[in-house]
Enzyme design. Structure first.
Site, short mmCIF file in Angstrom:
data_model
loop_
_atom_site.label_atom_id
_atom_site.label_comp_id
_atom_site.label_asym_id
_atom_site.label_seq_id
_atom_site.Cartn_x
_atom_site.Cartn_y
_atom_site.Cartn_z
N ASP A 38 0.98 -1.13 0.04
CA ASP A 38 0.12 -0.09 0.06
C ASP A 38 0.71 1.17 -0.15
OD1 ASP A 38 -2.23 1.79 0.33
OD2 ASP A 38 -2.85 0.32 1.84
N ASP A 39 0.66 2.05 -0.93
CA ASP A 39 1.49 3.39 -0.92
C ASP A 39 2.88 3.14 -1.26
OD1 ASP A 39 -1.13 4.24 -0.59
OD2 ASP A 39 -0.26 5.54 1.12
N CYS A 77 -5.98 3.65 -3.21
CA CYS A 77 -6.59 2.42 -2.70
C CYS A 77 -7.88 1.69 -3.26
CB CYS A 77 -6.91 2.66 -1.22
SG CYS A 77 -5.20 3.36 -0.22
N ARG A 81 -8.10 -1.79 -5.85
CA ARG A 81 -8.49 -2.82 -5.23
C ARG A 81 -9.76 -3.46 -6.03
NH1 ARG A 81 -5.37 -0.92 -1.70
NH2 ARG A 81 -4.41 -2.17 -0.32
N LYS A 134 -5.82 -6.28 4.22
CA LYS A 134 -6.61 -5.02 3.95
C LYS A 134 -7.86 -5.41 2.77
CE LYS A 134 -6.56 -0.07 2.10
NZ LYS A 134 -5.53 0.94 1.93
N HIS A 136 -11.17 -3.14 1.94
CA HIS A 136 -11.46 -1.93 1.25
C HIS A 136 -12.28 -1.66 0.02
CE1 HIS A 136 -9.70 2.65 0.96
NE2 HIS A 136 -10.68 2.52 1.36
N HIS A 223 1.57 2.24 4.14
CA HIS A 223 0.52 3.27 4.18
C HIS A 223 0.74 3.87 5.72
CE1 HIS A 223 -3.68 4.71 4.51
NE2 HIS A 223 -3.93 4.74 3.20
N ASP A 329 -0.52 -0.70 -4.83
CA ASP A 329 -1.83 -0.21 -5.15
C ASP A 329 -1.73 1.17 -6.14
OD1 ASP A 329 -1.27 1.28 -2.86
OD2 ASP A 329 -3.31 1.07 -2.04
N ASN A 330 -0.68 2.01 -5.64
CA ASN A 330 -0.50 3.10 -6.17
C ASN A 330 1.00 3.78 -6.01
OD1 ASN A 330 -2.95 3.75 -3.82
ND2 ASN A 330 -0.76 4.45 -3.57
N LYS A 374 0.46 9.59 -5.48
CA LYS A 374 -0.70 9.06 -5.38
C LYS A 374 -1.86 9.93 -5.68
CE LYS A 374 -3.34 6.94 -1.57
NZ LYS A 374 -3.37 6.53 0.05
#
Length: 548
Positions: A38-39, A77, A81, A134, A136, A223, A329-330, A374
């Site tokens: 994540d991130d 995010c 997903r 996660k 989301h 993240h 994710d980004n 992001k």
């Protein structure tokens, strides 16, 4: 007679308490592990130029597997997903904006029934399906992992969580769940470790099922909040005295040396809003170094977890027939969302009480040599590492060119698993898959991703189109202005060619409009900007009506 003797032997063994060996797994279908972080920025790990962070297990996966120079996500995010889990563009899956309901089907904030999850489809091909981490993509219980095809699941439902629990079990900061039941993180336990140990425990349980498995391992690191294990933070003490200005250039050179950025490419122009590290006071430099030390430690710990995963596969003798795909994710977080939650701080950065957020200065380094952060349609927002490891098929040390996207993973996994994608599912007509299988790439039949169709993005008014070497960009801040970049020569997006090639701009705009109509994408200015959580509290669209 043979069957009777075998039966008698089984009964005798059972009576004596002897554990018989399990029969060999009949299917040679590959196990599939999808690792999402994540991130994470483009050059935040060793295989993509981040040699300042220790990632030996990712180095191993990359060295024995395949890396893509260009792999695209949806910049943030929940939309990422949604596409990842369904193989659909985010709007078609129902998560056009975020996990909030904006009052239209494409923006309902949770996965619709027409878009099948990887777990739902792979189960039809005989797979055990597991999630740890996660979610989301749906807050209400009927939208949770267990209700969307996962046999076993652990993690949190929303977009972020503390890495340590600092409250009592009756009032957790973020509620965790295991197979739909509340789960409480022990005091002092680090969430990345719990996500990992739950995944490994599920694999032990699954080993008795004699089926191939699909594991979706969705870490929330790195993240925010910036929280890490003290021993890991200590590894990076003083490592970032070089500052972000110098490190971003060093990362760029490392990425070129690693082969994931072409020698002809340049680094993105320095973010004009960022202060030079050299102009900070000594105390300020110490403060900012500490933040990057924590961030590096968070990535380091994910890599340690991947080492445990590889160890488990070897222990179960499943390492030769398992595909692992690692993505983010980004890109790294930056821009305007710098200190959203720091008022909640009850301890220094890195500690259990920290609620600090990664900032643009180090994030520009994380995304180096790409532009922006992001949430944006620039390369630094929508492109991140892609590593695939499959000893049985993938040639070691491969680096591939061409544009691949999240929507390509579903058809890839289904082809490898021999899973047919159903036209209807539980009485619902399913959305067709728009992606392209990457199996020819993974099996060495090609070293390039050639697409017949362009790729498209829209999120919160930010738009982009990628076709061949061309990329068209329009940002939410200036929706009437279009920028055009030649990504083959200018992946840093330093030189806008829109004025020079108006016909290319016109063609890409027309293709975008056609795609937007087919995917129920709405002009963001028509949507209310005060979304409400949950299915029943949908904000009505400003334009009225259900669909365009």
């Amino acid at each position: 007679m043979v069957r009777l003797q075998t039966f008698k032997y089984v009964l005798l063994a059972a009576a004596m308490g002897i554990a018989l060996p399990l029969p060999a797994q009949k299917s040679q279908k590959p196990n599939i592990i999808l690792v999402l972080v994540d991130d994470l920025g483009f050059s935040d790990i060793g295989p993509y130029g981040g040699l300042d962070i220790q990632t030996p297990n990712l180095d191993k996966l990359a060295g024995e597997g395949l890396r893509l120079k260009e792999f695209y996500n949806n910049s943030i995010c929940a939309p990422t997903r949604a596409s990842l889990l369904t193989g659909q563009y985010q709007h078609k899956a129902g998560v056009g904006y975020f996990n909030v309901n904006l009052g239209l089907p494409a923006y309902q904030g949770f996965l619709n029934k027409e878009s099948l999850t990887l777990a739902e489809v792979l189960k039809t091909a005989g797979y055990s399906t597991i999630l740890s981490g996660k979610w989301h993509v749906g807050d209400d219980k009927d939208q949770w992992p267990a209700q969307r095809g996962f046999d076993k699941s652990f993690g949190f439902i929303g977009g972020a969580s503390n890495y340590y629990e600092i409250n009592d079990r009756n009032k957790p900061d973020v509620q965790l769940y295991r197979n739909n039941e509340p789960f409480y993180l022990e005091k002092g336990k680090y969430l990345t470790d719990e996500i990992t140990s739950q995944a490994l425990g599920f694999l032990d349980e699954q080993n008795r099922e004699q089926k191939p498995f699909f594991l979706y391992l969705a870490f929330n690191a790195p993240h925010w909040p910036l929280q890490a294990v003290p021993e890991d933070i200590a590894k990076y003490k003083g490592k970032y005295s070089i500052g972000w200005d110098s490190l971003r250039v060093q990362r760029y050179k490392n990425a070129v040396a690693k082969g994931v950025i072409d020698k002809s490419q340049q680094i993105a122009v320095h973010d004009k809003d960022l202060q030079s590290f050299g102009k900070l006071t000594w105390d300020e430099q110490q403060y900012w170094q500490r933040r990057q030390e924590v961030y590096a430690a968070m990535i380091d710990h994910v890599d340690q977890s991947l080492g445990k995963l590889l160890g488990k596969l070897k222990e179960l003798k499943k390492d030769d027939n398992t595909l692992i795909v690692f993505i983010s994710d980004n890109g790294a977080q930056g821009g305007n969302s710098l200190r959203l939650y720091t008022s909640r701080n009850t301890g220094p950065v890195g500690s259990a009480g920290s609620y600090e957020v990664q900032n643009s200065n180090w994030s520009q380094t994380g995304n180096s040599p790409l532009r922006n952060y992001k949430g944006t349609p620039y390369e630094g927002g929508i492109s991140a590492p892609f590593i695939a490891w499959y000893p049985k098929q993938i040639k070691a040390g491969a680096i591939a060119t061409g544009t691949a996207h999240l929507i390509d993973l579903a058809p890839t996994f289904y082809q490898l698993a021999g899973a047919g994608y159903p036209a209807t599912f539980n009485g619902v007509t399913t959305n067709k898959l728009p992606g392209k299988s990457l199996v020819p790439l993974l099996t060495g039949q090609t070293d390039n991703v050639n697409r017949a169709e362009p790729l498209f993005w829209e999120r919160g008014g930010n738009r982009a189109v990628r076709e061949g070497k061309w990329k068209l960009v329009s940002t939410a801040e200036n929706t009437d202005k279009y920028e055009l970049y030649d990504i083959e020569t200018d992946r840093a997006e330093n030189t806008d060619l829109a004025a020079k090639y108006p016909e290319v701009v016109k063609q890409l705009k027309e293709k975008y409009q056609k795609w937007a109509q087919e995917n129920d994408v709405v002009d963001y200015s028509r949507l209310r900007t005060q979304p409400q959580q949950g299915r029943g509290n949908a904000a009505a669209p400003a334009g009225g009506g259900r669909r365009l």
